[in-house]
Design a protein around this motif. Structure first.
Motif, PDB file in Angstrom:
ATOM      1  N   CYS A  68      -9.335   3.020  11.032  1.00 55.22           N
ATOM      2  CA  CYS A  68     -10.110   2.577   9.764  1.00 55.22           C
ATOM      3  C   CYS A  68      -9.228   1.586   9.059  1.00 55.22           C
ATOM      4  O   CYS A  68      -9.711   0.465   8.772  1.00 55.22           O
ATOM      5  N   GLY A  69      -7.923   1.844   9.061  1.00 56.93           N
ATOM      6  CA  GLY A  69      -7.171   0.759   8.193  1.00 56.93           C
ATOM      7  C   GLY A  69      -7.073  -0.461   9.168  1.00 56.93           C
ATOM      8  O   GLY A  69      -7.149  -1.692   8.471  1.00 56.93           O
ATOM      9  N   GLY A  70      -7.043  -0.592  10.421  1.00 55.28           N
ATOM     10  CA  GLY A  70      -6.872  -1.768  11.313  1.00 55.28           C
ATOM     11  C   GLY A  70      -8.327  -2.180  11.208  1.00 55.28           C
ATOM     12  O   GLY A  70      -8.352  -3.515  11.055  1.00 55.28           O
ATOM     13  N   CYS A  71      -9.518  -1.540  11.163  1.00 53.02           N
ATOM     14  CA  CYS A  71     -10.784  -2.200  11.062  1.00 53.02           C
ATOM     15  C   CYS A  71     -10.954  -2.974   9.818  1.00 53.02           C
ATOM     16  O   CYS A  71     -11.587  -4.054   9.567  1.00 53.02           O
ATOM     17  N   ALA A  72     -10.419  -2.357   8.844  1.00 48.83           N
ATOM     18  CA  ALA A  72     -10.688  -2.863   7.101  1.00 48.83           C
ATOM     19  C   ALA A  72      -9.880  -4.028   7.112  1.00 48.83           C
ATOM     20  O   ALA A  72     -10.365  -4.926   6.565  1.00 48.83           O
ATOM     21  N   TYR A  73      -8.566  -4.073   7.691  1.00 45.81           N
ATOM     22  CA  TYR A  73      -7.707  -5.304   7.768  1.00 45.81           C
ATOM     23  C   TYR A  73      -8.242  -6.412   8.421  1.00 45.81           C
ATOM     24  O   TYR A  73      -8.011  -7.551   8.298  1.00 45.81           O
ATOM     25  N   TRP A  74      -8.805  -5.905   9.776  1.00 50.67           N
ATOM     26  CA  TRP A  74      -9.610  -7.218  10.412  1.00 50.67           C
ATOM     27  C   TRP A  74     -10.622  -7.701   9.709  1.00 50.67           C
ATOM     28  O   TRP A  74     -10.605  -8.948   9.662  1.00 50.67           O
ATOM     29  N   ASN A 107      -6.706  13.280  12.243  1.00 52.10           N
ATOM     30  CA  ASN A 107      -6.705  12.737  11.027  1.00 52.10           C
ATOM     31  C   ASN A 107      -6.088  11.490  10.986  1.00 52.10           C
ATOM     32  O   ASN A 107      -6.501  10.350  10.452  1.00 52.10           O
ATOM     33  N   PHE A 108      -4.735  11.553  11.507  1.00 49.75           N
ATOM     34  CA  PHE A 108      -3.976  10.318  11.326  1.00 49.75           C
ATOM     35  C   PHE A 108      -4.406   9.070  12.055  1.00 49.75           C
ATOM     36  O   PHE A 108      -4.604   8.025  11.669  1.00 49.75           O
ATOM     37  N   ILE A 109      -4.665   9.332  13.333  1.00 48.82           N
ATOM     38  CA  ILE A 109      -5.364   8.320  14.322  1.00 48.82           C
ATOM     39  C   ILE A 109      -6.712   7.758  13.505  1.00 48.82           C
ATOM     40  O   ILE A 109      -6.866   6.491  13.673  1.00 48.82           O
ATOM     41  N   PRO A 149       0.865  -1.342  -0.160  1.00 47.27           N
ATOM     42  CA  PRO A 149      -0.038   0.007  -0.020  1.00 47.27           C
ATOM     43  C   PRO A 149       0.860   1.330  -0.076  1.00 47.27           C
ATOM     44  O   PRO A 149       0.468   2.410  -0.857  1.00 47.27           O
ATOM     45  N   ALA A 150       1.993   1.236   0.889  1.00 49.95           N
ATOM     46  CA  ALA A 150       2.904   2.393   0.797  1.00 49.95           C
ATOM     47  C   ALA A 150       3.425   2.582  -0.606  1.00 49.95           C
ATOM     48  O   ALA A 150       3.714   3.683  -0.982  1.00 49.95           O
ATOM     49  N   LEU A 151       3.815   1.625  -1.053  1.00 51.77           N
ATOM     50  CA  LEU A 151       4.714   1.800  -2.511  1.00 51.77           C
ATOM     51  C   LEU A 151       3.612   2.273  -3.472  1.00 51.77           C
ATOM     52  O   LEU A 151       3.863   3.025  -4.363  1.00 51.77           O
ATOM     53  N   SER A 152       2.217   1.850  -3.453  1.00 51.22           N
ATOM     54  CA  SER A 152       1.685   2.212  -4.479  1.00 51.22           C
ATOM     55  C   SER A 152       0.985   3.754  -4.145  1.00 51.22           C
ATOM     56  O   SER A 152       1.178   4.395  -5.402  1.00 51.22           O
ATOM     57  N   THR A 153       1.105   3.918  -2.811  1.00 49.12           N
ATOM     58  CA  THR A 153       0.880   5.440  -2.487  1.00 49.12           C
ATOM     59  C   THR A 153       2.244   6.355  -3.295  1.00 49.12           C
ATOM     60  O   THR A 153       1.859   7.431  -3.913  1.00 49.12           O
ATOM     61  N   ALA A 154       3.180   5.892  -2.863  1.00 51.87           N
ATOM     62  CA  ALA A 154       4.597   6.724  -3.435  1.00 51.87           C
ATOM     63  C   ALA A 154       4.416   6.760  -5.016  1.00 51.87           C
ATOM     64  O   ALA A 154       4.765   7.792  -5.427  1.00 51.87           O
ATOM     65  N   ILE A 155       4.156   5.626  -5.625  1.00 50.38           N
ATOM     66  CA  ILE A 155       4.445   5.983  -7.045  1.00 50.38           C
ATOM     67  C   ILE A 155       3.134   6.533  -7.412  1.00 50.38           C
ATOM     68  O   ILE A 155       3.204   7.372  -8.453  1.00 50.38           O
ATOM     69  N   MET A 156       2.071   6.550  -6.788  1.00 52.65           N
ATOM     70  CA  MET A 156       0.603   7.336  -7.393  1.00 52.65           C
ATOM     71  C   MET A 156       1.146   8.776  -7.214  1.00 52.65           C
ATOM     72  O   MET A 156       0.692   9.611  -7.875  1.00 52.65           O
ATOM     73  N   GLY A 157       1.930   8.949  -6.199  1.00 55.25           N
ATOM     74  CA  GLY A 157       2.382  10.629  -5.782  1.00 55.25           C
ATOM     75  C   GLY A 157       3.309  11.101  -6.898  1.00 55.25           C
ATOM     76  O   GLY A 157       3.229  12.310  -7.233  1.00 55.25           O
ATOM     77  N   ASN A 161     -13.450  12.728   6.555  1.00 55.84           N
ATOM     78  CA  ASN A 161     -14.810  12.632   6.768  1.00 55.84           C
ATOM     79  C   ASN A 161     -15.462  11.443   6.079  1.00 55.84           C
ATOM     80  O   ASN A 161     -16.349  10.483   6.722  1.00 55.84           O
ATOM     81  N   LEU A 162     -15.470  11.557   4.810  1.00 58.43           N
ATOM     82  CA  LEU A 162     -16.043  10.234   4.024  1.00 58.43           C
ATOM     83  C   LEU A 162     -15.673   8.768   4.554  1.00 58.43           C
ATOM     84  O   LEU A 162     -16.230   7.907   4.494  1.00 58.43           O
ATOM     85  N   ALA A 163     -14.213   8.866   4.818  1.00 59.62           N
ATOM     86  CA  ALA A 163     -13.699   7.485   5.271  1.00 59.62           C
ATOM     87  C   ALA A 163     -14.514   7.102   6.578  1.00 59.62           C
ATOM     88  O   ALA A 163     -14.718   5.790   6.799  1.00 59.62           O
ATOM     89  N   GLY A 164     -14.525   7.845   7.458  1.00 63.24           N
ATOM     90  CA  GLY A 164     -15.083   7.845   8.833  1.00 63.24           C
ATOM     91  C   GLY A 164     -16.663   7.391   8.667  1.00 63.24           C
ATOM     92  O   GLY A 164     -17.185   6.573   9.101  1.00 63.24           O
ATOM     93  N   ILE A 165     -17.353   8.201   7.865  1.00 63.07           N
ATOM     94  CA  ILE A 165     -18.758   7.531   7.521  1.00 63.07           C
ATOM     95  C   ILE A 165     -18.950   6.350   6.764  1.00 63.07           C
ATOM     96  O   ILE A 165     -19.680   5.598   7.645  1.00 63.07           O
TER      97      ILE A 165
END
Length: 334
Positions: free
Chosen positions: A230-236, A223-225, A116-124, A298-302
């Motif tokens: 969200c990432g932890g819940c999604a991976y669970w 924001n980071f927390i 995921p981090a690598l995809s983010t870096a390439i996307m940037g 906000n959208l991610a939280g919803i």
């Protein structure tokens, strides 16, 4: 707004393909759960250890190797990571014990952690900010849409040729994509004569190395927390979906044939449409408001709250059909 180089879409195609392989490599263990548990005489407790072992080194490699994506050659990093994924797929058919199976899952987790981090870096490097939502949405579409397509095909392979055939098929696919990436992949737009996306969008002073004293406050920002939670819940949810749901549908719900294929693939199919749809919505919100918090945070939280509601309803309803429906919707929102 900064224009997007045409070659960016070719890079995005490779990110989509690698995301698909990355995700299917995760879920394939669940698709082979019933015959593999039977052959190796594994109890449900031991199978739970197999499922969690993937994440033992996944977490550390996500932080350590993922952090290197900001300063290292991302093309080479993706090449080496893809090579690890491919080797593990070709090696797994030869496992004959719990310890060997755990070893393959740990190595695969370590190799997939930085993705995921690598995809983010390439996307940037290849896409301006106002295109990040659709870019990430397309990568996620590859992960979930690819899983929706691959799951029934792999189940058919497993039924006809045994569980080992699924790993061999994914190894071959990984090899093809790896060779094409080595030929057509590029490190940055400068390699094809285009100006850097980062230099267009950021002043040169902001590209200097950031000290830990400047960086640490961001780790405790709201924001980071929220994104970490969200990432932890999604991976669970992903781990439960990948490791347990195929066995649950087979052993508890007694699904087989087309019903099993639909039950396994539908959550990924819905997730694919949800991810792309919400990515487009997020980009539109960002272009309209210019507020990164409203458009992304906000959208991610919803959507995570909607996912949680679906998970609750999936366990609360008495109808098996309704339970499967909510289990199908939950990953899409997550």
């Amino acid at each position: 707004m900064t224009s997007t180089p045409k070659y960016s879409w070719i890079i995005l195609l490779f990110l989509v393909l690698s995301g698909m392989i990355n995700q299917v490599d995760k879920i394939i263990i669940g698709l082979v759960s019933v015959p593999l548990m039977k052959e190796l005489h594994l109890s449900p407790t031991q199978w739970g250890v197999v499922g969690s072992s993937f994440f033992w080194f996944f977490t550390f490699s996500s932080i350590i190797l993922g952090g290197m994506a900001d300063s290292k050659n991302t093309k080479k990093m993706l090449t080496w990571m893809s090579l690890i994924w491919m080797i593990v797929q070709f090696f797994t058919p030869f496992v004959s014990s719990l310890s060997m199976l755990l070893l393959t899952r740990m190595i695969l987790g370590a190799g997939e952690g930085p993705a995921p981090a690598l995809s983010t870096a390439i996307m940037g490097k290849w896409f301006p900010k106002h295109r990040h939502g659709i870019g990430f949405g397309a990568v996620l579409l590859g992960t979930t849409g690819g899983s929706a397509i691959a799951s029934p095909l792999l189940i058919s392979l497993i039924d006809h040729y045994g569980w080992r055939s699924a790993f061999i098929a994914m190894g071959i696919l990984g090899l093809i994509v790896l060779v094409l990436w080595m030929i057509f992949g590029k490190e940055s737009p400068q390699e094809i004569g285009c100006p850097s996306i980062q230099h267009k969008e950021q002043p040169s002073s902001s590209l200097s190395k950031v000290s830990w004293s400047q960086f640490l406050p961001h780790l405790i920002s709201k924001n980071f927390i929220l994104i970490v939670l969200c990432g932890g819940c999604a991976y669970w949810l992903l781990s439960v979906q990948a490791v347990w749901l195929p066995a649950y549908f087979t052993k508890i719900q007694h699904f087989n044939g087309q019903t099993l294929k639909l039950a396994v693939s539908l959550p990924f199919l819905f997730a694919a449409f949800f991810q792309l749809g919400f990515a487009i919505l997020s980009d539109r919100l960002y272009r309209k408001t210019g507020d990164i918090r409203k458009a992304r945070i906000n959208l991610a939280g919803i959507t995570m709250m909607l996912s949680a509601l679906c998970l609750y309803l999936a366990n609360a309803v008495n109808s098996s059909a309704m339970s499967i429906l909510f289990f199908t919707l939950a990953p899409g929102f997550a």
